[in-house]
Motif scaffolding. Structure first.
Motif, short mmCIF file in Angstrom:
data_model
loop_
_atom_site.label_atom_id
_atom_site.label_comp_id
_atom_site.label_asym_id
_atom_site.label_seq_id
_atom_site.Cartn_x
_atom_site.Cartn_y
_atom_site.Cartn_z
N ARG A 249 23.65 11.52 1.97
CA ARG A 249 23.72 12.99 1.96
C ARG A 249 22.39 13.58 2.43
O ARG A 249 22.34 14.51 3.23
CB ARG A 249 24.03 13.51 0.56
CG ARG A 249 25.28 12.97 -0.04
CD ARG A 249 25.46 13.36 -1.49
NE ARG A 249 26.06 14.68 -1.63
CZ ARG A 249 26.43 15.21 -2.78
NH1 ARG A 249 26.23 14.55 -3.91
NH2 ARG A 249 26.97 16.41 -2.83
N GLU B 109 23.80 21.17 1.98
CA GLU B 109 24.98 20.40 2.37
C GLU B 109 26.11 21.32 2.84
O GLU B 109 26.32 22.40 2.30
CB GLU B 109 25.43 19.57 1.18
CG GLU B 109 26.50 18.57 1.45
CD GLU B 109 26.71 17.67 0.24
OE1 GLU B 109 27.14 16.52 0.46
OE2 GLU B 109 26.45 18.10 -0.90
N LEU C 259 29.43 15.66 7.71
CA LEU C 259 29.63 14.23 7.59
C LEU C 259 31.08 13.87 7.87
O LEU C 259 31.97 14.63 7.58
CB LEU C 259 29.27 13.76 6.18
CG LEU C 259 27.82 13.99 5.75
CD1 LEU C 259 27.63 13.52 4.33
CD2 LEU C 259 26.87 13.26 6.66
N SER D 264 31.52 18.26 3.40
CA SER D 264 31.00 17.01 2.86
C SER D 264 32.10 16.18 2.21
O SER D 264 32.99 16.72 1.54
CB SER D 264 29.92 17.32 1.82
OG SER D 264 29.62 16.17 1.07
N THR E 289 27.85 7.93 4.74
CA THR E 289 28.15 7.82 3.30
C THR E 289 27.62 6.53 2.69
O THR E 289 27.52 6.41 1.47
CB THR E 289 29.66 7.91 3.04
OG1 THR E 289 30.32 6.83 3.68
CG2 THR E 289 30.22 9.24 3.53
N LYS F 279 27.31 21.26 -4.00
CA LYS F 279 26.42 21.14 -2.85
C LYS F 279 25.04 20.62 -3.24
O LYS F 279 24.35 21.20 -4.09
CB LYS F 279 26.28 22.49 -2.15
CG LYS F 279 27.54 22.92 -1.43
CD LYS F 279 27.32 24.22 -0.68
CE LYS F 279 28.60 24.65 0.02
NZ LYS F 279 28.43 25.94 0.71
N TYR G 201 31.69 14.31 -0.28
CA TYR G 201 31.23 13.98 -1.62
C TYR G 201 31.90 14.80 -2.72
O TYR G 201 31.27 15.24 -3.67
CB TYR G 201 29.71 14.12 -1.71
CG TYR G 201 28.98 13.04 -0.96
CD1 TYR G 201 28.50 11.92 -1.62
CD2 TYR G 201 28.77 13.12 0.41
CE1 TYR G 201 27.83 10.91 -0.94
CE2 TYR G 201 28.11 12.12 1.11
CZ TYR G 201 27.64 11.01 0.42
OH TYR G 201 26.99 10.01 1.11
#
Length: 282
Positions: free
Chosen positions: A152, A231, A8, A235, A172, A121, A237
Motif C-alpha cells: 500500500r 490511498e 492498485l 484499493s 499487494t 484509507k 485492501y
C-alpha cells in the motif's frame, strides 16, 4: 496540500492495519463459545474502531432478522483469527483481504472470506512537510512491521513518482526489496508495530509516517484532510467478514453480511467518518 491517489490492481486478500498488531490481548463482551449452529446469537470478534462501532449500529438490524449480536473486541491482529479457528466466535471483522490471505496460507486456517464490508484509507502523514514536493533526498519513510501493508505504501509512493517497482510485481505482495528505482534515495524503516505508528508520528520521528485509518483517527488525523499521500478508493485492501469455511453458507453469515451493507450502515459510516472509511459493494 497535494494528495496522490493509489490505484492498485484488485487482488485476493487479507489487516489491519490494520495488519498484525502487538500482542496486547483482548477484552470480551461475553463469555467464550459460539453456541450451537441453530441458535440465534451471532458472536463476532472485532477491532474496537471502526469495526466494533459499525457492529454496534448493526445490532438492531440483526435483531429485526431474529439474531442477537455479541461483539468480542480485540486489541491485536493475532487473536481474532485464533479465536475463530477455536470456535470461540462465529466470525471476525478486523482484517483486510491481503492480511487474510497471508494468514490462511501461513497458518492453514480453514476460513472463507464471507464478504468485503469497508475500506479504511491508509495515508502517509508528516510533521515536517506540507506537500510531497518538499520531500528531501534521503528522507526517512516509517512503515509498520505489517508486511501486508507494505505494498500500500509502495504503491502510494510509486503513484507520486518517488519510486518504481520491478516489472511484474503485484503491489499487494510487494516488499521494499521489490523497489527497482529510488531516485531520492529514500530510507525505509519498517520495524514498528502498527498500533505504535501514531505515537511515532506524534514524536515527530521520520519524514513520512504510514498510519492505518483507525490508528490515525485515534489521534485526530483524517486521511483526506491531513494526509500527504492518500490511498485511492479502488484499493483492494477492503476489510472483510471472515468465517470458518463450514459456516460460509449459514443463515447467520448471510444475515450478518447483508446487514452490514444496509443503507442505514452506509449512512452511519459516511456521517461518522466523512469518507475516510467507506462501505464497499459486496
Amino acid at each position: 496540500m497535494k494528495k496522490t491517489w493509489i490505484k492498485l490492481g484488485v487482488a485476493a486478500l487479507a489487516v489491519l492495519t490494520l495488519a498484525g498488531c502487538g500482542n496486547s490481548g483482548s477484552t470480551k463482551d461475553s463469555a467464550s463459545g459460539s453456541g450451537s449452529k441453530d441458535d440465534k446469537v451471532i458472536k463476532v470478534g472485532a477491532s474496537p474502531t471502526p469495526h466494533a462501532e459499525i457492529l454496534e449500529e448493526a445490532k438492531p438490524l440483526l435483531k429485526e432478522k431474529g439474531y442477537d449480536l455479541e461483539i468480542v473486541t480485540f486489541q491485536d491482529y493475532i487473536l481474532p483469527n485464533k479465536a475463530l479457528a477455536e470456535k470461540e466466535i462465529d466470525a471476525n471483522y478486523f482484517q483486510h483481504i491481503p492480511y487474510f490471505t497471508k494468514e490462511v496460507k501461513e497458518k492453514g486456517y480453514d476460513f472463507t472470506n464471507a464478504g468485503a464490508i469497508h475500506l479504511e484509507k491508509m495515508a502517509l502523514y508528516s510533521q515536517k512537510i506540507k506537500d510531497i514536493k518538499d520531500l528531501e533526498d534521503g528522507a526517512t519513510i516509517l512503515v509498520s512491521n505489517s508486511q501486508t501493508d507494505w505494498g500500500r505504501v509502495i504503491g502510494m509512493l510509486q503513484e507520486a513518482g518517488l519510486v518504481k517497482v520491478k516489472d511484474g510485481v503485484d503491489l499487494t505482495t510487494a516488499t521494499f526489496d521489490d523497489i527497482s528505482e529510488n531516485p531520492k534515495k529514500l530510507v525505509f524503516k519498517y520495524d514498528i508495530d502498527p498500533a505504535m505508528m501514531a505515537t511515532t508520528y506524534q514524536n515527530k520521528e521520520g519524514d513520512l509516517v504510514a498510519i492505518n485509518a483507525n490508528f490515525a483517527e485515534g489521534i485526530g488525523l483524517n486521511p483526506e484532510k491531513d494526509g500527504i499521500l492518500v490511498e485511492d478508493n479502488n484499493s483492494p485492501y477492503a476489510n472483510i467478514i471472515a468465517v470458518r469455511t463450514e459456516d460460509k453458507d449459514s443463515e447467520k453469515t448471510k444475515a450478518l453480511v447483508d446487514v452490514l451493507h444496509d443503507q442505514k450502515i452506509v449512512d452511519f459510516v459516511n456521517e461518522k467518518w466523512k469518507g475516510t472509511i467507506t462501505v464497499v459493494n459486496q
